[in-house]
Write a protein that holds these residues in place. Structure first.
Motif, mmCIF file in Angstrom:
data_model
loop_
_atom_site.group_PDB
_atom_site.id
_atom_site.type_symbol
_atom_site.label_atom_id
_atom_site.label_comp_id
_atom_site.label_asym_id
_atom_site.label_seq_id
_atom_site.Cartn_x
_atom_site.Cartn_y
_atom_site.Cartn_z
ATOM 1 N N TYR A 75 0.854 -1.181 0.000
ATOM 2 C CA TYR A 75 0.000 0.000 0.000
ATOM 3 C C TYR A 75 0.893 1.234 0.000
ATOM 4 N N PHE A 76 0.551 2.218 -0.825
ATOM 5 C CA PHE A 76 1.275 3.489 -0.837
ATOM 6 C C PHE A 76 0.338 4.566 -0.295
ATOM 7 N N ASP A 77 0.788 5.249 0.755
ATOM 8 C CA ASP A 77 0.031 6.370 1.309
ATOM 9 C C ASP A 77 0.618 7.673 0.773
ATOM 10 N N TYR A 78 -0.181 8.390 -0.011
ATOM 11 C CA TYR A 78 0.267 9.646 -0.610
ATOM 12 C C TYR A 78 -0.144 10.815 0.283
ATOM 13 N N VAL A 79 0.830 11.670 0.612
ATOM 14 C CA VAL A 79 0.580 12.823 1.480
ATOM 15 C C VAL A 79 0.496 14.076 0.605
ATOM 16 N N PRO A 80 -0.668 14.723 0.526
ATOM 17 C CA PRO A 80 -0.837 15.898 -0.327
ATOM 18 C C PRO A 80 -0.019 17.095 0.164
ATOM 19 N N ARG A 81 0.330 17.960 -0.772
ATOM 20 C CA ARG A 81 0.911 19.262 -0.439
ATOM 21 C C ARG A 81 -0.228 20.284 -0.535
ATOM 22 N N VAL A 82 -0.632 20.789 0.619
ATOM 23 C CA VAL A 82 -1.796 21.679 0.696
ATOM 24 C C VAL A 82 -1.627 22.879 -0.231
ATOM 25 N N GLY A 83 -2.709 23.193 -0.932
ATOM 26 C CA GLY A 83 -2.704 24.349 -1.826
ATOM 27 C C GLY A 83 -2.200 24.047 -3.223
ATOM 28 N N THR A 84 -1.897 22.770 -3.494
ATOM 29 C CA THR A 84 -1.412 22.368 -4.819
ATOM 30 C C THR A 84 -2.120 21.091 -5.246
ATOM 31 N N ASP A 85 -1.783 20.633 -6.462
ATOM 32 C CA ASP A 85 -2.293 19.354 -6.953
ATOM 33 C C ASP A 85 -1.247 18.246 -6.804
ATOM 34 N N ASP A 86 -0.194 18.520 -6.034
ATOM 35 C CA ASP A 86 0.920 17.592 -5.905
ATOM 36 C C ASP A 86 0.920 16.868 -4.555
ATOM 37 N N TYR A 87 1.776 15.853 -4.500
ATOM 38 C CA TYR A 87 2.026 15.139 -3.246
ATOM 39 C C TYR A 87 3.415 15.530 -2.749
ATOM 40 N N ARG A 88 3.528 15.693 -1.438
ATOM 41 C CA ARG A 88 4.829 16.075 -0.882
ATOM 42 C C ARG A 88 5.596 14.874 -0.329
ATOM 43 N N ALA A 89 4.922 13.723 -0.195
ATOM 44 C CA ALA A 89 5.583 12.528 0.328
ATOM 45 C C ALA A 89 4.759 11.290 -0.012
ATOM 46 N N VAL A 90 5.439 10.147 0.009
ATOM 47 C CA VAL A 90 4.773 8.854 -0.164
ATOM 48 C C VAL A 90 5.310 7.908 0.906
ATOM 49 N N GLU A 91 4.412 7.273 1.634
ATOM 50 C CA GLU A 91 4.798 6.280 2.631
ATOM 51 C C GLU A 91 4.491 4.896 2.061
ATOM 52 N N LEU A 92 5.469 4.005 2.132
ATOM 53 C CA LEU A 92 5.343 2.674 1.547
ATOM 54 C C LEU A 92 5.097 1.658 2.658
ATOM 55 N N ILE A 93 3.996 0.922 2.532
ATOM 56 C CA ILE A 93 3.582 -0.013 3.585
ATOM 57 C C ILE A 93 3.505 -1.421 3.019
ATOM 58 N N SER A 94 4.059 -2.368 3.770
ATOM 59 C CA SER A 94 3.955 -3.783 3.397
ATOM 60 C C SER A 94 3.089 -4.505 4.419
ATOM 61 N N CYS A 95 2.322 -5.479 3.944
ATOM 62 C CA CYS A 95 1.478 -6.283 4.820
ATOM 63 C C CYS A 95 1.718 -7.754 4.493
ATOM 64 N N CYS A 96 2.232 -8.495 5.466
ATOM 65 C CA CYS A 96 2.575 -9.903 5.261
ATOM 66 C C CYS A 96 1.336 -10.706 4.872
ATOM 67 N N THR A 97 1.468 -11.531 3.843
ATOM 68 C CA THR A 97 0.335 -12.328 3.375
ATOM 69 C C THR A 97 0.044 -13.513 4.289
ATOM 70 N N GLU A 98 0.968 -13.823 5.210
ATOM 71 C CA GLU A 98 0.773 -14.943 6.121
ATOM 72 C C GLU A 98 0.229 -14.483 7.474
ATOM 73 N N CYS A 99 0.958 -13.607 8.158
ATOM 74 C CA CYS A 99 0.553 -13.220 9.521
ATOM 75 C C CYS A 99 -0.205 -11.899 9.575
ATOM 76 N N GLY A 100 -0.215 -11.166 8.453
ATOM 77 C CA GLY A 100 -0.975 -9.915 8.407
ATOM 78 C C GLY A 100 -0.270 -8.733 9.043
ATOM 79 N N LYS A 101 0.971 -8.899 9.481
ATOM 80 C CA LYS A 101 1.706 -7.798 10.105
ATOM 81 C C LYS A 101 1.965 -6.696 9.078
ATOM 82 N N GLU A 102 1.643 -5.473 9.466
ATOM 83 C CA GLU A 102 1.799 -4.321 8.583
ATOM 84 C C GLU A 102 2.901 -3.413 9.114
#
Length: 281
Positions: A75-102
């Protein structure tokens, strides 16, 4: 236009509908590759500009969950840059398909615009993730006279010489004649960071590098795509002496394709390589 910094989450799914991946990620460079169960590989965000250069000296290992599983949903969480149409950051999240740990395995700041493509195309298909190109890394504990003989040899090839060094607490780069370089190295050998040798002028290239309050910053891998021979300043290893390294390459990768540098530079690279095998001992 974004009015808040509320994160926008995107579940990563390939055009074929696959959503489970093995993950290889180079944390220091924020560059990564994901591979599906059908063994199709994709580069994360804009990693294609850097991935091949970074793997020349070693291929990153697969990430594993503590439960030993090595497949994840992403999952990629996109963080908007207020007042623009752009993103100022992206957080990359992994979730294990076996135990579900994120877990969040990376947070990448974005300092350019536009950023829409990063959301619309979060991964890019990579048919051949293990491409190699011809590089030379010549290193060793050279005696001082061997080092000076090398700089003389390079100067005799009618190359331009640029020295990247500290001057009154600031990093600067300056073009030297052969005699100026020899004198500088003899008098101020502890101040230089690296020396660049080139068949063509590098003035425009260096003037376009970023800088901060301590002066210019030159990308350590600038020699990979440019026709440059880079000679790094040595570091002292107790009991062994001064350890030197020279780097250059006759090929580079562009958009996933290996390309040769100019005929003149390839000829030079071969000549320097042959010299190093005989003289750098």
């Amino acid at each position: 236009m974004f009015e808040t910094e509320e994160k926008i989450r995107k579940c990563i799914i390939t055009p074929d509908g696959e959503d489970e991946f093995q993950l290889r990620y180079i944390s220091d460079e924020n560059v990564g590759l994901v591979t599906t169960r059908s063994e199709k590989s994709y580069l994360i965000l804009d990693s294609i500009d850097y991935w091949y250069d970074l793997i020349q000296n070693g291929y990153p290992t697969k990430r594993k969950c503590k439960c030993k599983n090595d497949f994840f949903k992403l999952y990629f969480d996109y963080v908007p840059r207020v007042g623009t149409d752009d993103y100022r950051a992206v957080e990359l999240i992994s979730c294990c398909t076996e135990c579900g740990k994120e877990r969040t395995f990376a947070a990448i700041d974005i300092d350019y615009s536009p950023t829409e493509q990063l959301y619309e195309q979060p991964i890019t298909y990579c048919e051949k993730p293990k491409i190699k190109y011809k590089t030379y890394s010549i290193k060793g504990y050279w005696k001082e006279e061997v080092f000076y003989a090398l700089t003389d040899f390079l100067s005799q090839q009618q190359l331009l010489r640029y020295c990247f060094y500290w001057d009154n607490g600031k990093r600067i780069v300056e073009k030297f004649t052969a005699e100026e370089l020899k004198r500088f190295l003899f008098e101020e050998k502890n101040r230089y960071l690296s020396i660049y040798f080139s068949l063509a002028s590098l003035d425009e290239l260096f003037s376009g590098q970023i800088s901060d309050d301590k002066g210019i910053y030159i990308d350590t891998d600038i020699w990979r795509k440019e026709e440059i021979i880079k000679l790094n300043s040595p570091f002292i290893v107790a009991g062994y002496g001064q350890f030197y390294e020279m780097e250059f390459c006759s090929e580079y990768i562009e958009a996933g394709q290996v390309k040769a540098k100019s005929e003149a530079f390839c000829s030079l690279a071969q000549k320097v390589w042959e010299y190093s095998r005989k003289e750098l001992k």
